[in-house]
Design a protein around this motif. Sequence first.
Motif, PDB file in Angstrom:
ATOM      1  N   THR A   1      79.238 -40.308  45.530  1.00  0.00           N
ATOM      2  CA  THR A   1      80.435 -40.922  44.967  1.00  0.00           C
ATOM      3  C   THR A   1      81.640 -40.299  45.661  1.00  0.00           C
ATOM      4  O   THR A   1      81.717 -39.076  45.814  1.00  0.00           O
ATOM      5  CB  THR A   1      80.524 -40.677  43.453  1.00  0.00           C
ATOM      6  N   MET A   2      82.560 -41.156  46.096  1.00  0.00           N
ATOM      7  CA  MET A   2      83.750 -40.682  46.792  1.00  0.00           C
ATOM      8  C   MET A   2      84.979 -40.944  45.937  1.00  0.00           C
ATOM      9  O   MET A   2      85.103 -42.007  45.314  1.00  0.00           O
ATOM     10  CB  MET A   2      83.895 -41.384  48.133  1.00  0.00           C
TER      11      MET A   2
ATOM     12  N   ASN B   1      81.452 -45.680  43.699  1.00  0.00           N
ATOM     13  CA  ASN B   1      80.076 -45.186  43.738  1.00  0.00           C
ATOM     14  C   ASN B   1      79.517 -45.304  45.150  1.00  0.00           C
ATOM     15  O   ASN B   1      80.194 -45.743  46.081  1.00  0.00           O
ATOM     16  CB  ASN B   1      79.212 -45.903  42.705  1.00  0.00           C
ATOM     17  N   TRP B   2      78.260 -44.950  45.313  1.00  0.00           N
ATOM     18  CA  TRP B   2      77.677 -44.848  46.641  1.00  0.00           C
ATOM     19  C   TRP B   2      77.740 -46.148  47.424  1.00  0.00           C
ATOM     20  O   TRP B   2      77.871 -46.134  48.644  1.00  0.00           O
ATOM     21  CB  TRP B   2      76.222 -44.383  46.527  1.00  0.00           C
ATOM     22  N   SER B   3      77.654 -47.272  46.731  1.00  0.00           N
ATOM     23  CA  SER B   3      77.646 -48.551  47.443  1.00  0.00           C
ATOM     24  C   SER B   3      79.013 -49.216  47.476  1.00  0.00           C
ATOM     25  O   SER B   3      79.203 -50.204  48.190  1.00  0.00           O
ATOM     26  CB  SER B   3      76.651 -49.499  46.778  1.00  0.00           C
ATOM     27  N   GLY B   4      79.943 -48.707  46.662  1.00  0.00           N
ATOM     28  CA  GLY B   4      81.237 -49.358  46.548  1.00  0.00           C
ATOM     29  C   GLY B   4      81.258 -50.465  45.516  1.00  0.00           C
ATOM     30  O   GLY B   4      82.288 -51.111  45.324  1.00  0.00           O
ATOM     31  N   SER B   5      80.143 -50.680  44.833  1.00  0.00           N
ATOM     32  CA  SER B   5      80.052 -51.775  43.871  1.00  0.00           C
ATOM     33  C   SER B   5      80.710 -51.443  42.541  1.00  0.00           C
ATOM     34  O   SER B   5      80.995 -52.345  41.743  1.00  0.00           O
ATOM     35  CB  SER B   5      78.586 -52.138  43.630  1.00  0.00           C
ATOM     36  N   SER B   6      80.943 -50.161  42.295  1.00  0.00           N
ATOM     37  CA  SER B   6      81.570 -49.724  41.047  1.00  0.00           C
ATOM     38  C   SER B   6      82.747 -48.825  41.367  1.00  0.00           C
ATOM     39  O   SER B   6      82.611 -47.857  42.117  1.00  0.00           O
ATOM     40  CB  SER B   6      80.561 -48.969  40.187  1.00  0.00           C
TER      41      SER B   6
ATOM     42  N   LYS C   1      96.228 -48.741  38.589  1.00  0.00           N
ATOM     43  CA  LYS C   1      95.454 -49.979  38.451  1.00  0.00           C
ATOM     44  C   LYS C   1      96.296 -51.191  38.855  1.00  0.00           C
ATOM     45  O   LYS C   1      97.451 -51.307  38.460  1.00  0.00           O
ATOM     46  CB  LYS C   1      94.972 -50.149  37.012  1.00  0.00           C
ATOM     47  N   GLY C   2      95.674 -52.055  39.632  1.00  0.00           N
ATOM     48  CA  GLY C   2      96.358 -53.257  40.084  1.00  0.00           C
ATOM     49  C   GLY C   2      97.193 -53.059  41.335  1.00  0.00           C
ATOM     50  O   GLY C   2      97.657 -54.023  41.935  1.00  0.00           O
ATOM     51  N   ARG C   3      97.394 -51.804  41.733  1.00  0.00           N
ATOM     52  CA  ARG C   3      98.189 -51.512  42.928  1.00  0.00           C
ATOM     53  C   ARG C   3      97.360 -50.839  44.025  1.00  0.00           C
ATOM     54  O   ARG C   3      97.646 -51.041  45.207  1.00  0.00           O
ATOM     55  CB  ARG C   3      99.360 -50.598  42.564  1.00  0.00           C
ATOM     56  N   PHE C   4      96.379 -50.046  43.647  1.00  0.00           N
ATOM     57  CA  PHE C   4      95.550 -49.320  44.607  1.00  0.00           C
ATOM     58  C   PHE C   4      94.143 -49.905  44.606  1.00  0.00           C
ATOM     59  O   PHE C   4      93.638 -50.336  43.562  1.00  0.00           O
ATOM     60  CB  PHE C   4      95.448 -47.835  44.239  1.00  0.00           C
ATOM     61  N   THR C   5      93.498 -49.858  45.773  1.00  0.00           N
ATOM     62  CA  THR C   5      92.122 -50.305  45.898  1.00  0.00           C
ATOM     63  C   THR C   5      91.338 -49.279  46.713  1.00  0.00           C
ATOM     64  O   THR C   5      91.734 -48.951  47.841  1.00  0.00           O
ATOM     65  CB  THR C   5      92.038 -51.671  46.593  1.00  0.00           C
ATOM     66  N   VAL C   6      90.235 -48.813  46.144  1.00  0.00           N
ATOM     67  CA  VAL C   6      89.358 -47.884  46.860  1.00  0.00           C
ATOM     68  C   VAL C   6      88.174 -48.671  47.399  1.00  0.00           C
ATOM     69  O   VAL C   6      87.636 -49.558  46.721  1.00  0.00           O
ATOM     70  CB  VAL C   6      88.905 -46.719  45.938  1.00  0.00           C
ATOM     71  N   SER C   7      87.781 -48.350  48.621  1.00  0.00           N
ATOM     72  CA  SER C   7      86.638 -49.016  49.245  1.00  0.00           C
ATOM     73  C   SER C   7      85.982 -48.050  50.214  1.00  0.00           C
ATOM     74  O   SER C   7      86.536 -46.989  50.511  1.00  0.00           O
ATOM     75  CB  SER C   7      87.073 -50.295  49.958  1.00  0.00           C
TER      76      SER C   7
END
Length: 119
Positions: free
Chosen positions: A33-34, A52-57, A65-71
């Motif tokens: 998890t990053m 999470n490990w896959s980026g799915s969660s 929230k609504g301004r930042f996106t983690v991927s």
Amino acid sequence: QVQLVESGGGLVQAGGSLRLSCAASGLSFNTYTMGWFRQAPGKEREFVAQCNWSGSSTDYAESVKGRFTVSRDNARNTVYLQMSSLKPEDTGVYYCTARRPMSSTYAYWGQGTQVTVSS
């Protein structure tokens, strides 16, 4: 030896955008998890986002929230933080961090990258 190296910080005007990157090495990246944390001057380090490990969660602090996106891109061992509609209160040092599978604590930290949002 685990290394997390952040990049992409800088100075931006309020309302602008930045994308932070964190390149990881020395760990099985696609099992970790990053996360991203930040620390403003005179304040404690605070959680920003994680995936999470896959980026799915993903999870976010209410303030972003609504301004930042983690991927993440597991083929490149890299995690990203896309920041939009930046506010002066987003100013701080942003840290990349990695959490082992089944662990509740973040074991590895990067050196941080400075983000400054001017009003």
